[in-house]
Design a protein around this motif. Sequence first.
Motif, PDB file in Angstrom:
ATOM      1  N   MET A 160       0.844  -1.200   0.000  1.00  0.00           N
ATOM      2  CA  MET A 160       0.000   0.000   0.000  1.00  0.00           C
ATOM      3  C   MET A 160       0.882   1.254   0.000  1.00  0.00           C
ATOM      4  N   ASN A 161       0.660   2.102  -0.959  1.00  0.00           N
ATOM      5  CA  ASN A 161       1.483   3.306  -1.065  1.00  0.00           C
ATOM      6  C   ASN A 161       0.912   4.416  -0.187  1.00  0.00           C
ATOM      7  N   LEU A 162       1.669   4.743   0.860  1.00  0.00           N
ATOM      8  CA  LEU A 162       1.162   5.760   1.791  1.00  0.00           C
ATOM      9  C   LEU A 162       1.976   7.049   1.691  1.00  0.00           C
ATOM     10  N   ASP A 163       2.321   7.416   0.469  1.00  0.00           N
ATOM     11  CA  ASP A 163       3.040   8.683   0.289  1.00  0.00           C
ATOM     12  C   ASP A 163       2.040   9.829   0.450  1.00  0.00           C
ATOM     13  N   ALA A 164       2.244  10.625   1.479  1.00  0.00           N
ATOM     14  CA  ALA A 164       1.287  11.695   1.771  1.00  0.00           C
ATOM     15  C   ALA A 164       1.421  12.867   0.796  1.00  0.00           C
ATOM     16  N   LYS A 165       2.443  12.865  -0.027  1.00  0.00           N
ATOM     17  CA  LYS A 165       2.660  13.917  -1.045  1.00  0.00           C
ATOM     18  C   LYS A 165       2.647  15.316  -0.439  1.00  0.00           C
ATOM     19  N   ALA A 173      -9.167   0.881  -0.652  1.00  0.00           N
ATOM     20  CA  ALA A 173      -8.764   2.114   0.023  1.00  0.00           C
ATOM     21  C   ALA A 173      -8.329   1.787   1.454  1.00  0.00           C
ATOM     22  N   GLY A 174      -7.231   2.380   1.877  1.00  0.00           N
ATOM     23  CA  GLY A 174      -6.758   2.133   3.241  1.00  0.00           C
ATOM     24  C   GLY A 174      -7.639   2.837   4.257  1.00  0.00           C
ATOM     25  N   PHE A 175      -7.898   2.181   5.375  1.00  0.00           N
ATOM     26  CA  PHE A 175      -8.708   2.814   6.423  1.00  0.00           C
ATOM     27  C   PHE A 175      -7.781   3.192   7.573  1.00  0.00           C
ATOM     28  N   ALA A 176      -7.753   4.477   7.893  1.00  0.00           N
ATOM     29  CA  ALA A 176      -6.761   4.976   8.849  1.00  0.00           C
ATOM     30  C   ALA A 176      -7.353   5.180  10.239  1.00  0.00           C
ATOM     31  N   ASN A 192       7.014   4.492  19.724  1.00  0.00           N
ATOM     32  CA  ASN A 192       6.509   3.363  18.944  1.00  0.00           C
ATOM     33  C   ASN A 192       5.228   3.626  18.168  1.00  0.00           C
ATOM     34  N   PHE A 193       4.520   4.672  18.527  1.00  0.00           N
ATOM     35  CA  PHE A 193       3.192   4.821  17.924  1.00  0.00           C
ATOM     36  C   PHE A 193       2.926   6.181  17.276  1.00  0.00           C
ATOM     37  N   SER A 194       4.002   6.881  16.977  1.00  0.00           N
ATOM     38  CA  SER A 194       3.798   8.153  16.303  1.00  0.00           C
ATOM     39  C   SER A 194       3.571   7.882  14.813  1.00  0.00           C
ATOM     40  N   HIS A 195       2.521   7.166  14.536  1.00  0.00           N
ATOM     41  CA  HIS A 195       2.215   6.848  13.140  1.00  0.00           C
ATOM     42  C   HIS A 195       0.710   6.784  12.937  1.00  0.00           C
ATOM     43  N   VAL A 196       0.346   6.832  11.672  1.00  0.00           N
ATOM     44  CA  VAL A 196      -1.037   6.594  11.288  1.00  0.00           C
ATOM     45  C   VAL A 196      -1.142   5.106  10.991  1.00  0.00           C
ATOM     46  N   ALA A 197      -2.100   4.432  11.585  1.00  0.00           N
ATOM     47  CA  ALA A 197      -2.273   3.008  11.303  1.00  0.00           C
ATOM     48  C   ALA A 197      -3.292   2.864  10.179  1.00  0.00           C
ATOM     49  N   VAL A 198      -2.853   2.285   9.067  1.00  0.00           N
ATOM     50  CA  VAL A 198      -3.722   2.192   7.888  1.00  0.00           C
ATOM     51  C   VAL A 198      -3.995   0.724   7.580  1.00  0.00           C
ATOM     52  N   TRP A 199      -5.261   0.385   7.543  1.00  0.00           N
ATOM     53  CA  TRP A 199      -5.631  -1.021   7.374  1.00  0.00           C
ATOM     54  C   TRP A 199      -6.007  -1.314   5.931  1.00  0.00           C
ATOM     55  N   GLU A 200      -5.471  -2.452   5.463  1.00  0.00           N
ATOM     56  CA  GLU A 200      -5.723  -2.853   4.083  1.00  0.00           C
ATOM     57  C   GLU A 200      -6.536  -4.141   4.064  1.00  0.00           C
ATOM     58  N   TYR A 201      -7.567  -4.124   3.263  1.00  0.00           N
ATOM     59  CA  TYR A 201      -8.441  -5.293   3.126  1.00  0.00           C
ATOM     60  C   TYR A 201      -7.725  -6.372   2.318  1.00  0.00           C
ATOM     61  N   ASN A 233     -12.063 -13.695   4.249  1.00  0.00           N
ATOM     62  CA  ASN A 233     -11.663 -14.593   5.327  1.00  0.00           C
ATOM     63  C   ASN A 233     -10.208 -14.403   5.725  1.00  0.00           C
ATOM     64  N   GLU A 234      -9.642 -13.286   5.308  1.00  0.00           N
ATOM     65  CA  GLU A 234      -8.248 -12.996   5.645  1.00  0.00           C
ATOM     66  C   GLU A 234      -8.219 -11.881   6.670  1.00  0.00           C
ATOM     67  N   GLU A 235      -7.162 -11.903   7.486  1.00  0.00           N
ATOM     68  CA  GLU A 235      -7.007 -10.775   8.413  1.00  0.00           C
ATOM     69  C   GLU A 235      -6.509  -9.562   7.637  1.00  0.00           C
ATOM     70  N   PRO A 236      -7.028  -8.394   7.963  1.00  0.00           N
ATOM     71  CA  PRO A 236      -6.517  -7.196   7.271  1.00  0.00           C
ATOM     72  C   PRO A 236      -5.081  -6.918   7.698  1.00  0.00           C
ATOM     73  N   VAL A 237      -4.355  -6.228   6.846  1.00  0.00           N
ATOM     74  CA  VAL A 237      -2.951  -5.929   7.144  1.00  0.00           C
ATOM     75  C   VAL A 237      -2.810  -4.457   7.500  1.00  0.00           C
ATOM     76  N   MET A 238      -2.024  -4.210   8.533  1.00  0.00           N
ATOM     77  CA  MET A 238      -1.846  -2.811   8.945  1.00  0.00           C
ATOM     78  C   MET A 238      -0.549  -2.239   8.367  1.00  0.00           C
ATOM     79  N   HIS A 239      -0.652  -1.045   7.787  1.00  0.00           N
ATOM     80  CA  HIS A 239       0.528  -0.341   7.295  1.00  0.00           C
ATOM     81  C   HIS A 239       0.688   0.926   8.111  1.00  0.00           C
TER      82      HIS A 239
END
Lengths: 249, 243, 637
Positions: free
Chosen positions: C1-6, C255-258, C601-610, C614-620
């Motif tokens: 997942m490309n999370l370039d905030a541009k 679409a990533g869910f943040a 450790n958590f100064s980030h946006v957690a973005v979930w990808e479908y 039946n699969e677990e979503p992946v966090m970016h």
Amino acid sequence: MHLTLHVWRQKSANDKGRLVQYEVDNISSDMSFLEMLDVFNESLIAKGEEPVAFDHDCREGICGACSLVINGIPHGPDEGTTVCQLHMRRFKDGDTIYIEPWRAKAFPVIRDLIVDRTAFDRIQQAGGFITINTGGAPDANALPIAKTEADLAMDAAACIGCGACVAACPNASAMLFVGAKVSQFLHLPQGHPERARRVKAMVEQMDAEGFGNCTNHYECMAACPKEIDVRVIAELNLEFMKAKISGRE
Amino acid sequence: MASNAGVAQSRALPGPVRFITSSIGAKVVMAVSGFVLVGFVLVHMIGNLQIFLGPEAINRYGNFLQGLGELLWVFRLGLLAALIAHVASAARLVILNQSARPINYSHNDYVQVKFAARTMPISGIVVLAFIIFHLAHFTGGKVQPELFHFQDELGQHDIYAMVTLGFQNWFISGFYIVANALLALHLSHGVSSMFQTLGVTAPAWRPLTHALGPVIGTIIFIGNVGIPLACSLGLVAIPAGAM
Amino acid sequence: MNLDAKIPDGPMAEKWDNHRFAMKLVNPANKRKYKVIVVGTGLAGASAAATMAELGYNVENYCYQDSARRAHSIAAQGGINAAKNYQNDGDSIYRLFYDTVKGGDFRSREANVYRLAQVSNAIIDQCVAQGVPFAREYGGQLANRSFGGAQVSRTFYARGQTGQQLLLGAYSALMRQVAAGTVKLVPRSEMLDLVVIDGRARGIIVRDMVTGRIYPAFGDAVVLATGGYGNVFYLSTNAMGCNVTAAYRAYKRGAGFANPCYMQIHPTCIPVTGDHQSKLTLMSESLRNDGRVWVPKAVGDKRAPNDIPEAERDYYLERRYPSFGNLVPRDVASRAAKQVCDEGRGVGATGLAVYLDFADAIKRLGRSAIEQRYGNLFHMYHKITDEDPYTMPMRIFPAVHYTMGGLWVDYNLMSTIPGLHVLGEANFSDHGANRLGASALMQGLADGYFVIPYTIGHYFGSNTFDPIDGEHPAFQEAAQAAGSRLQKLLDVKGSRSVDSFHRDLGHIMWTHCGMSRKREGLETALKEIPKLREEFWRDVRVPGSGDQLNVSLEKAGRVADFLEFSEIVVRDALAREESCGGHFREEHQTPEGEAKRDDENFSHVAVWEYKGDNEEPVMHKEQLTFDLVKPSVRSYK
């Protein structure tokens, strides 16, 4: 409490529709009127029947979606209150309640208690706006507006577009709604450049939609959940006459 | 969309027609013609009250009016125009308003609407019928022709005799009283309504404008009903010879 | 997942300017050839649709309500912030930016927030020009108030109906465009799916809620302004119709869910009275300007409030936060209320409420002054509770109010699917882990009036588009799938109503993923939700058919999505092993019970990808960097 409901049931716009009698139990006085209907609908679903369809959304008296005539009064017996803010403590155990949709040619029933109010949107499209594109506005404080005038504008702008004025009017007239919008812009200098065009276009659209004509009963003001004063209708009348007589566009 | 066809249709009409057929324009017609008519009713009442001053005064007044010649016809035609405008506009509004709610509520409850306001069409129709009767009665002499040709000592049309003797008939007096009661009811809503229609906006004025309708209605009722009542009850001198 | 905030280069204050210059433009004559599908007519949706139409784009605008004027933005009461500094009290763009980043507990993107503060002033200008009747001083100038704990008076307001007035302003602009033929407005329609063709969002699948017809709406870009997902809790201050379907369908299309776990619990709501409750009513937090919050000192003190002597009352906010007192930010006030109620000191029949007392203010300012300030709120409270707040303290309790999480967007408000733009509450970008009062209206209108009109042009100018129409197999396939999903719901013919499932889901979420969260609870929720979902698809009863106005069917579709989406909320809450803003993990608190952030450790946006049903979503992760505002411990003591 136990209540007897007479509810308007109509499958679709083309269906004839009729009042159907129901009994409903276990209503608490803390419920809002719409929560009573929720409980009633749950009981219909449990019996395998289709629930009563009614418009509602915010349930805090501001979106203007809810629209029920309760025992002949739009939004029910409480003054200055939408149905969603009406509470069951206003009723007694054993009461009979008639629930009907807004009735007007310009508001055709879509299903059960839901009516089509897009006529209001079309009136707004005819002139209920100030022509300004995004980005071209001067500083907000460049144009001082007397507090008293701003307050009058706000009184009128409080309209939630629910249509209770039409439902209450013996003639199904929309003058309070149209008057409120015209009055808001009348009390703000921003609204003045297009005032003649606005009032003419909005009244013309209102007439074409098939609303009735105001005969000064003031039932609209009594039904209005935002208690908008019929002053706005007098203002609309005067504004319309001025626009017509002056011939300004 | 039907509504937009309606807009196009209305735009094809000439300006003044568009105005008086618009919802607000039709109300303005009602208010302005109503103003003319209520003004006439007031003046007419004041004139008629001269009957209490005796035959001389009322006959002089009546014959003065008759003597106006063409001018009288100007007034009459003006009043007729106001009446026609008032009635025609009202009839149109009633029809439009009824069609604006094709299905009525099964259970109706008004919070605000006054009896007078709700009965405007009915009181209006009765008053219209009364006007026709009244004209036929005292202007045309068609109702009681036997009372129409008296002359007073000056050789003038003896209005005093015609009126006082005419009101000896209880059916006629009764109709006058009922019609004037409905006229009062009509005015109690109509006069107050006029201010709203013509744009008297300040809510602070509302107590005044709301009171004015019932006040004027009451004055006209008392004044107009006083005449048949006084005649019927013999409170004014009835010319004996004419009986 | 490309999370370039541009995020554009250059100093913070010049980024937006630089970017506006760098962005591609569309030739005015060509704009009408581009069609934009806008979903939602709230502040963000209506302002975006109207403004894009003014620029010349061809816009289609969908909403589920019967009129565009009813979107839930209308319910916002308090006001809208702007850095006008009309009060000469030290406000500035930088201060608004700083307050927003700090208020968001250092979990938002600096560049976005700075731009928000920059355009805030133009919003006020725009709204006044549209005829929004903001409150004014006697001299005719605009009035301001301090709101939500801000130290400056930067909030513009229109009585207690600011959201309504701003929305009606945007609605009027929209109506003007509808009349001009540049916007096609389609009310009573619900988006059921997003259609992506060749990697780009090209349209949506719509259900006409009156006839039941399911049809494609296609264009060159899609703008979602579909609001938040607070109704995943069943009870919230959201409108009954608010739902996550549009955003969730976009998520399922890539679409990533943040930050789905970030939600705001508003401290001043009217408490729940029973199971029948359908929604919670918010009262403006401006009430805290004059009201004092307290509970009895003793556990289980059931005396009437006016019988409890001063010495036996605990004004816990004033005690714990002497410098901010009753005006601490929403998350802090809400948590403190929960804590005192957990201690057994809650008031009212349920014990789930605290007092908000105006007795002192009435004594100090007089009843008429209080009436003037809060008359409508007092009236509303009286109506709902049957208690008179002039003589008895109000009872209040926190309720879910706003969701800071949302679809991930870059600086251009574009999601991870090219062409899919997300505005307002539906995106995640500006409020971090906690939103300040009077900032939601600002963000919705900033996105709609002043950001998307520029960035959409850049998107069009940078790409070429093959003409498509609704016959494209991707549309046909998606429409078919949407239809059969609804049919499946109708065919279950089980025994339980949709609402009963929604209520159960809300109960799970509020208990385990509400105001405070801990590992075991979240893990329990992760077990209970799939069970409930399974039962839903086995036992739900949806009466009627699909080819008519069918309220149960509409709800069923939305609740089905909530039943899937809630799992991501819980997963995100579980993964975020820290407390920040509206997200409070019991494992991560200071000895005094304050939230403990973990910037390392958590100064980030957690973005979930479908990844599949039946699969677990992946966090970016999108790492957050702070160039101007150094993260500090948020203290309101």
